[in-house]
Write a protein that holds these residues in place. Structure first.
Motif, PDB file in Angstrom:
ATOM      1  N   HIS A  66      66.494   2.295 -30.327  1.00  0.00           N
ATOM      2  CA  HIS A  66      65.108   2.294 -29.867  1.00  0.00           C
ATOM      3  C   HIS A  66      64.915   3.533 -29.008  1.00  0.00           C
ATOM      4  O   HIS A  66      65.881   4.202 -28.641  1.00  0.00           O
ATOM      5  N   LEU A  67      63.673   3.832 -28.642  1.00  0.00           N
ATOM      6  CA  LEU A  67      63.383   4.941 -27.750  1.00  0.00           C
ATOM      7  C   LEU A  67      62.754   4.402 -26.475  1.00  0.00           C
ATOM      8  O   LEU A  67      61.718   3.732 -26.522  1.00  0.00           O
ATOM      9  N   LEU A  68      63.376   4.688 -25.341  1.00  0.00           N
ATOM     10  CA  LEU A  68      62.859   4.339 -24.021  1.00  0.00           C
ATOM     11  C   LEU A  68      61.907   5.441 -23.582  1.00  0.00           C
ATOM     12  O   LEU A  68      62.217   6.624 -23.728  1.00  0.00           O
ATOM     13  N   ILE A  69      60.746   5.058 -23.036  1.00  0.00           N
ATOM     14  CA  ILE A  69      59.753   6.025 -22.567  1.00  0.00           C
ATOM     15  C   ILE A  69      59.350   5.636 -21.146  1.00  0.00           C
ATOM     16  O   ILE A  69      58.796   4.564 -20.917  1.00  0.00           O
ATOM     17  N   LEU A  70      59.640   6.521 -20.191  1.00  0.00           N
ATOM     18  CA  LEU A  70      59.224   6.333 -18.805  1.00  0.00           C
ATOM     19  C   LEU A  70      58.164   7.379 -18.515  1.00  0.00           C
ATOM     20  O   LEU A  70      58.383   8.572 -18.760  1.00  0.00           O
ATOM     21  N   SER A  71      57.006   6.946 -18.017  1.00  0.00           N
ATOM     22  CA  SER A  71      55.898   7.879 -17.800  1.00  0.00           C
ATOM     23  C   SER A  71      54.992   7.359 -16.687  1.00  0.00           C
ATOM     24  O   SER A  71      55.017   6.173 -16.360  1.00  0.00           O
ATOM     25  N   PRO A  72      54.155   8.257 -16.117  1.00  0.00           N
ATOM     26  CA  PRO A  72      53.222   7.824 -15.069  1.00  0.00           C
ATOM     27  C   PRO A  72      52.150   6.885 -15.627  1.00  0.00           C
ATOM     28  O   PRO A  72      51.770   6.976 -16.799  1.00  0.00           O
ATOM     29  N   SER A  73      51.657   6.011 -14.772  1.00  0.00           N
ATOM     30  CA  SER A  73      50.649   5.027 -15.181  1.00  0.00           C
ATOM     31  C   SER A  73      49.247   5.613 -15.270  1.00  0.00           C
ATOM     32  O   SER A  73      48.337   4.944 -15.735  1.00  0.00           O
ATOM     33  N   PHE A  96      65.551   0.974 -34.969  1.00  0.00           N
ATOM     34  CA  PHE A  96      65.823   1.851 -36.097  1.00  0.00           C
ATOM     35  C   PHE A  96      67.326   1.873 -36.364  1.00  0.00           C
ATOM     36  O   PHE A  96      68.125   1.503 -35.510  1.00  0.00           O
ATOM     37  N   TYR A  97      67.707   2.353 -37.516  1.00  0.00           N
ATOM     38  CA  TYR A  97      69.120   2.576 -37.807  1.00  0.00           C
ATOM     39  C   TYR A  97      69.648   3.661 -36.866  1.00  0.00           C
ATOM     40  O   TYR A  97      70.745   3.567 -36.346  1.00  0.00           O
ATOM     41  N   ALA A  98      68.826   4.694 -36.619  1.00  0.00           N
ATOM     42  CA  ALA A  98      69.193   5.766 -35.684  1.00  0.00           C
ATOM     43  C   ALA A  98      67.930   6.451 -35.177  1.00  0.00           C
ATOM     44  O   ALA A  98      66.899   6.456 -35.845  1.00  0.00           O
ATOM     45  N   VAL A  99      68.038   7.054 -33.994  1.00  0.00           N
ATOM     46  CA  VAL A  99      66.980   7.852 -33.371  1.00  0.00           C
ATOM     47  C   VAL A  99      67.627   9.182 -32.994  1.00  0.00           C
ATOM     48  O   VAL A  99      68.662   9.201 -32.337  1.00  0.00           O
ATOM     49  N   ASP A 100      67.034  10.291 -33.412  1.00  0.00           N
ATOM     50  CA  ASP A 100      67.651  11.614 -33.270  1.00  0.00           C
ATOM     51  C   ASP A 100      67.017  12.412 -32.119  1.00  0.00           C
ATOM     52  O   ASP A 100      66.141  13.246 -32.331  1.00  0.00           O
ATOM     53  N   VAL A 120      63.544   9.525 -37.017  1.00  0.00           N
ATOM     54  CA  VAL A 120      64.128   8.193 -36.921  1.00  0.00           C
ATOM     55  C   VAL A 120      64.614   7.827 -38.317  1.00  0.00           C
ATOM     56  O   VAL A 120      64.132   8.351 -39.322  1.00  0.00           O
ATOM     57  N   TYR A 121      65.586   6.954 -38.370  1.00  0.00           N
ATOM     58  CA  TYR A 121      66.210   6.607 -39.641  1.00  0.00           C
ATOM     59  C   TYR A 121      66.154   5.104 -39.837  1.00  0.00           C
ATOM     60  O   TYR A 121      66.344   4.342 -38.886  1.00  0.00           O
TER      61      TYR A 121
END
Length: 152
Positions: A66-73, A96-100, A120-121
């Protein structure tokens, strides 16, 4: 062979649907940030935005990335600014199978925000026999002014 190709094409058709962005849950546990962090994480906007590849310990085998996303509100016009946490996945509850992360590219449009684009795969039944997973690009828009994080 026909069955493998049919499954691959079926998955490819399904994979072209938009990914999902959800608020953080157990998937975003810091223990799931893939090592080494130097390769699995990136920062943008002078460190205000951070993304990281998550791996849920290989479970499920087909789709643990998965992709973690930290950002301002937001920009503070609607209240105090805080760091928000989102996860991008293939579908609700499934990664996903993979995230590049090394092939992630970014562009910025002042009117719309930061656009992240990365490969992503997706798993298909032939992968266990040596076939390549299905690759597509996932695009995520992060608007710091509004705090919106959306899949495009």
């Amino acid at each position: 062979m026909k069955a493998v190709l049919a499954a691959a094409f079926s998955l490819l058709a399904a994979s072209t649907q938009a990914q999902v962005i959800t608020e953080c849950d157990w998937v975003a546990n810091p223990a799931n940030i893939a090592e080494p962090w130097e390769i699995s994480t990136r920062t943008f906007a002078n460190g205000a935005i951070r993304v990281a590849r998550l791996d849920t310990g290989g479970e499920p085998v087909c789709c643990a990335s998965h992709l973690l996303i930290l950002s301002p509100s937001g920009n503070g016009s609607d209240g105090p600014v805080y760091r928000q946490c989102h996860v991008a996945s293939a579908s609700p509850g499934q990664g996903f199978y993979a995230v590049d992360i090394p092939r992630l590219t970014a562009s910025y449009d002042p009117a719309r925000g930061l656009l992240l684009s990365l490969p992503v795969y997706h798993w298909h039944q032939g992968v266990e026999n040596g076939a390549q997973p299905i690759e597509e690009r996932m695009e995520i828009r992060i608007n710091q002014a509004s705090g919106a994080v959306t899949a495009e």
